[in-house]
Scaffold this motif. Structure first.
Motif, short mmCIF file in Angstrom:
data_model
loop_
_atom_site.label_atom_id
_atom_site.label_comp_id
_atom_site.label_asym_id
_atom_site.label_seq_id
_atom_site.Cartn_x
_atom_site.Cartn_y
_atom_site.Cartn_z
N ASN A 63 1.18 -1.08 -0.18
CA ASN A 63 0.40 0.25 -0.30
C ASN A 63 0.53 0.89 -0.26
O ASN A 63 2.04 1.37 0.30
N PRO A 64 0.01 2.29 -0.38
CA PRO A 64 1.25 2.98 -0.87
C PRO A 64 1.13 4.63 0.37
O PRO A 64 0.40 4.09 1.64
N ARG A 65 2.08 5.30 0.55
CA ARG A 65 2.60 6.29 1.68
C ARG A 65 0.91 7.56 1.21
O ARG A 65 0.66 7.60 0.40
N GLY A 66 -0.09 8.48 2.63
CA GLY A 66 -0.50 9.08 2.44
C GLY A 66 -2.10 8.35 2.56
O GLY A 66 -2.62 9.65 2.33
N LEU A 67 -1.99 7.31 1.99
CA LEU A 67 -3.67 7.25 2.10
C LEU A 67 -4.37 6.52 2.81
O LEU A 67 -3.66 5.77 3.58
N ILE A 72 -8.39 2.71 0.12
CA ILE A 72 -7.71 2.18 -0.89
C ILE A 72 -7.97 1.23 -1.57
O ILE A 72 -8.97 0.62 -1.10
N ASP A 76 -4.52 1.34 -6.62
CA ASP A 76 -3.45 3.21 -5.77
C ASP A 76 -2.58 2.01 -4.87
O ASP A 76 -1.36 2.44 -4.74
N VAL A 78 0.76 -0.35 -5.44
CA VAL A 78 2.13 -0.18 -6.09
C VAL A 78 3.27 -1.49 -5.86
O VAL A 78 2.82 -2.21 -5.07
N GLN A 86 10.96 1.11 -6.72
CA GLN A 86 9.34 1.50 -7.28
C GLN A 86 8.87 0.83 -8.52
O GLN A 86 9.88 1.58 -9.37
N ARG A 90 1.55 4.97 -9.16
CA ARG A 90 1.24 6.41 -9.13
C ARG A 90 1.30 6.97 -7.68
O ARG A 90 0.98 7.48 -7.79
N HIS A 91 1.39 6.37 -6.81
CA HIS A 91 1.82 6.88 -5.67
C HIS A 91 3.36 6.91 -4.81
O HIS A 91 4.04 5.78 -5.21
N ALA A 92 3.86 7.15 -3.75
CA ALA A 92 5.10 7.51 -3.22
C ALA A 92 4.81 5.74 -2.31
O ALA A 92 3.80 5.23 -1.98
#
Length: 250
Positions: A63-67, A72, A76, A78, A86, A90-92
């Motif tokens: 799972n990405p950062r910030g969500l 999710i 989302d 990654v 990576q 589409r996310h960090a």
């Protein structure tokens, strides 16, 4: 390893990420995260779940950062390499996620890795014993012989050495209680890992409530505990049924 390194994905990575098999894994990982939010196991936008691609490539989904976990979806998620690159998404990526999850996948050999600060289990990591007593309840017995304790809190996992230290402390256990920190729950497939995560928190909640009464616990003897653990682990259909029920309702 750099947890923030990004490189343009190769055509093979992009194709794999978009494949039907990986899409299904992304959907399942997103479902597990939303379920954890639904069950109160999340903490802000922190903590992470990951699952390896079943092709031996050491790539995994995360799972990405910030969500928030509750928001999710499969798109989302990654895809990352074990060395911190990576590869798709589409996310960090959050640094501690890479350091912990890459090490546990690589060193402990776990396909699914779920790290949380869920409240009841984390509360027990603050105690002198650091862990759930697996002889305390029927729910706790399913974890008998499967728990490791890492009592050495060492700050945030912001380098490869701390991730590796945690992975080695697991000593191949399915579940690790991280002193003053949280827990890691692992499994061979997401349905099984999520089922264990959910019931671990329930077992810890029962123990925390029992301890709060001030009355002494009444543990079950070791032989019976081991027999119940074997009974539960010998039949995991219930785990799959639970995960599919969550898919229908969330």
């Amino acid at each position: 390893m750099s947890a923030t390194t990004t490189h343009p994905p190769t055509s093979a990575d992009s194709a794999d990420f978009a494949s039907a098999a990986v899409r299904r894994l992304r959907e399942d990982l997103a479902l597990a995260l939303r379920a954890a939010a639904h069950h109160g196991l999340g903490e802000g936008v922190c903590n992470h779940f990951s699952v390896e691609l079943p092709d031996g490539s050491s790539r995994f989904l995360l799972n990405p950062r910030g969500l928030l976990w509750s928001e999710i979806q499969a798109d989302d998620i990654v895809m990352v390499a074990a060395d911190g690159r990576q590869l798709a998404g589409r996310h960090a990526v959050e640094p501690t996620a890479m350091f912990i999850h890459a090490a546990v996948h690589r060193i402990a050999g776990k396909a699914c890795v779920m790290h949380t600060h869920m409240p009841q289990a984390t509360a027990l990591t603050l105690t002198r014993h650091r862990r759930l007593d697996t002889t305390s309840s029927q729910t706790a017995m399913r974890f008998h012989g499967r728990i490791a304790v890492d009592a050495q809190y060492n700050g945030l996992a912001l380098d490869v050495h701390e991730g590796e230290r945690i992975a080695h402390a697991m000593n191949s256990a399915d579940i690790a209680f991280l002193g003053n920190h949280g827990v890691i729950v692992c499994g061979e497939q997401l349905a099984h890992a999520y089922d264990d995560l959910y019931y671990l928190e329930r077992a810890c909640e029962l123990m925390v409530i029992a301890l709060s009464t001030g009355l002494p616990l009444a543990p079950v003897d070791e032989a019976l505990t081991a027999r119940v653990a074997a009974q539960i682990q010998g039949e995991r259909l219930q785990s799959t049924l639970f995960f599919e029920a969550l898919r229908r309702t969330l």
